[in-house]
Write a protein that holds these residues in place. Structure first.
Motif, short mmCIF file in Angstrom:
data_model
loop_
_atom_site.label_atom_id
_atom_site.label_comp_id
_atom_site.label_asym_id
_atom_site.label_seq_id
_atom_site.Cartn_x
_atom_site.Cartn_y
_atom_site.Cartn_z
N THR A 75 0.87 -1.18 0.03
CA THR A 75 -0.08 0.02 -0.08
C THR A 75 0.83 1.20 -0.02
O THR A 75 1.79 1.39 0.91
N ALA A 76 0.74 2.09 -0.93
CA ALA A 76 1.32 3.46 -0.89
C ALA A 76 1.30 4.09 0.21
O ALA A 76 0.09 4.29 0.77
N GLU A 132 -3.34 7.73 -13.02
CA GLU A 132 -3.28 8.44 -11.68
C GLU A 132 -3.32 7.28 -10.61
O GLU A 132 -4.32 6.96 -10.27
N GLY A 133 -2.06 7.27 -9.99
CA GLY A 133 -2.17 6.36 -8.77
C GLY A 133 -2.21 7.24 -7.39
O GLY A 133 -0.88 7.56 -6.91
N TYR A 134 -3.12 7.77 -6.71
CA TYR A 134 -2.87 8.42 -5.57
C TYR A 134 -3.06 7.60 -4.21
O TYR A 134 -3.46 6.45 -4.29
N SER A 135 -2.45 8.21 -3.33
CA SER A 135 -2.61 7.22 -1.94
C SER A 135 -4.14 7.53 -1.62
O SER A 135 -4.92 8.34 -1.94
N GLN A 136 -4.64 6.23 -0.91
CA GLN A 136 -6.02 5.91 -0.95
C GLN A 136 -6.43 6.14 0.70
O GLN A 136 -7.65 5.86 0.74
N GLN A 137 -5.70 6.18 1.48
CA GLN A 137 -6.20 5.89 2.86
C GLN A 137 -7.34 7.03 3.36
O GLN A 137 -8.20 6.64 4.16
N GLY A 138 -6.89 8.19 3.12
CA GLY A 138 -7.71 9.06 3.33
C GLY A 138 -9.15 9.06 2.78
O GLY A 138 -10.46 9.48 3.23
#
Length: 505
Positions: A273-274, A396-402
């Protein structure tokens, strides 16, 4: 008289499938002003900071032109409100005279449904661009016409920031009304997840405040284009915690496509996970200075709070032997220029080209499918007869936790469980022949991606939508979502006045 100009207000000008859709060439047109509509009457009702422009003025021509010149909306008057009340009065005037209207700001919505507006009033929100930070520094009231860069700079000056779109010239509200992705979403969620209340002009011509106590609050955060004109929004803002940023850009030849995206899966998606402060993008485009024969694969690895991207993220890509790599360091404000979406870059220019996208969300990359679509893109962009040589493929690969910290039913945005936003951007001078060719190619690429994804539904980002998708694709196929949105539409816009952009029905 070709122009009413009430003041000398300065106006500033990368964005943000139904079978049988007519996609014939549609260059910008001017609708003739219906003789029964007297816009001098409207001019007399507006504040002294508002302006009205009619065909024949340079400002009118500039404002009605769009980033994508395909299936454009047609206006016969442009109103530039100076106050929220000017928006209210313009909508009421339009309702009284049965004139269609459309609010605009960044001009990057390229969806073909906009072409259904064949005459009416364009309400250009550029002057509604204020930022008022609350005394406790936790929220800001933000004008509905502000652009991403203006908001970033205003908050930065106060040591604050919030989630905005990545491209500097897009609006803040436009992307947010469709959910909205951004560099900071790993920490805080989508753009729309920041919204606490909306000041909005509804279809009935009333200016109201909508907050979490209203049933409409849910719908505005993901399907908001369907319900009104947001004149201002109160949003969460945050202390500036990680001003420093670093990027390393890798350039690969097309024969590495499977290896590159298999590695991306292993590092950040399927096997890992990024981190919240890491984003990864990639582009494919033709650059003869790097590879004269086929599109280059460009990987951006972006990390916050550091001067150099951590080798744990970069060293595996070095081991794939890129053509070259380029590390840089700076701060958050450099991200747009590093990724080619600053005010000075092509996506922020109006060139007269058509720029349709064919977006799809994915859970992960399928390396074999990536190779298939690379070959399709290569064939369309390479060679002396290539019609789409200037095109771009975006991953587009953004962090997803939020984003995933919110429950799936938190808002009308439906795709929190997806990890990647993918879209070919086909750039070409519009003509009937090329429009049809682009339509066929874009949907062929998207279908290959869908079939290789193993997903049950074709999830589509409404802010990038082509226009031939269905409401179930834009807003989620669950029956409860469609029913809830339909009920809100019937309650707040029963006559469909806000139905030019990705209409619910």
């Amino acid at each position: 008289m070709s122009q009413f100009k009430l003041t000398s207000a300065a106006l500033s000008v990368c964005f943000t499938a139904v079978a049988g859709l007519d996609i014939s060439a549609l260059s910008p047109k001017r609708a003739e002003i219906p003789p029964q509509v007297n816009y001098t009457e409207l001019a007399g009702q507006l504040s002294n900071t508002a302006s009205i422009f009619l065909p024949g003025s340079d400002i009118f021509d500039d404002v009605v032109s769009r980033w994508s010149n395909l299936s454009v909306p047609v206006a016969n008057v442009v109103v530039v409100p100076g106050t929220e009340d000017d928006v209210l009065k313009t909508v009421n005037f339009a309702n009284e005279h049965s004139v269609p209207f459309l609010a605009t700001n960044g001009f990057h919505g390229s969806i073909t449904t906009l072409g259904k507006m064949t005459q009416g009033i364009e309400i250009y929100l550029s002057q509604l661009n204020t930022v008022q930070i609350s005394p406790d520094g936790r929220t800001a009231k933000i004008g509905g016409g502000i652009r991403a860069k203006n908001l970033i700079d205003a908050l930065w000056a106060a040591d604050k920031q919030t989630v905005t779109g990545a491209c500097e010239c897009v609006g803040y509200l436009g992307p947010g009304l469709g959910g909205g992705h951004g560099w900071l979403q790993g920490h805080h969620g989508l753009i729309s997840d920041q919204y606490l209340s909306f000041d909005i002009v509804l279809a009935n011509g009333s200016l109201v405040t909508i907050d979490e106590t209203s049933d409409l609050f849910w719908g505005l955060k993901g399907a908001g284009h369907n319900f009104g004109i947001v004149t201002s929004v109160t949003s969460k803002i945050y202390n500036l915690q990680y001003p420093k940023y670093a990027i390393e850009t890798f350039f690969f030849s097309g024969d590495k496509v499977e290896e590159v995206y298999q590695l991306a899966n292993e590092l950040w998606i399927t096997n890992g996970t990024a981190p919240e402060g890491l984003n990864n993008w990639s582009y494919w485009y033709l650059d003869p200075t790097i590879d004269p024969d086929k599109p280059v694969i460009v990987i951006y690895i972006i990390q916050e709070g550091v001067d150099t991207v951590d080798p744990i993220h970069t060293e595996p890509f070095h081991q794939l032997r890129p053509i070259k790599s380029e590390p840089k360091s700076g701060d958050y404000r450099d991200l747009a220029a590093w990724t080619g979406i600053s005010l000075a870059d092509g996506p922020c220019q109006k060139t007269g080209n058509a720029n349709p996208r064919f977006p799809i969300y994915l859970k992960a990359y399928n390396p074999q499918t990536q190779k298939q679509v690379y070959e399709l893109f290569h064939e369309a962009t390479s060679g002396p007869e290539a019609h789409f040589a200037n095109s771009l493929f975006m991953f587009e690969g953004y962090s997803q936790q939020g984003v995933k910290a919110f429950p799936d039913d938190a808002s009308a945005f439906a795709y929190r469980s997806d990890n990647l936003l993918v879209a070919p951007l086909l750039i070409y001078p519009p003509s009937e022949e090329l429009n049809q060719e682009a339509y066929k190619l874009g949907n062929q690429i998207r279908q290959v991606l869908f079939e290789g994804s193993g997903m049950a539904t074709m999830d589509t980002y409404v802010n990038y939508a082509y226009g031939d998708e269905t409401p179930a694709s834009w807003y989620g196929s669950d029956s409860w979502r469609q029913e809830r949105l339909a009920a809100l539409k019937e309650k707040y816009d029963p006559e469909g006045k806000f139905s030019f952009y990705a209409p619910i029905a």
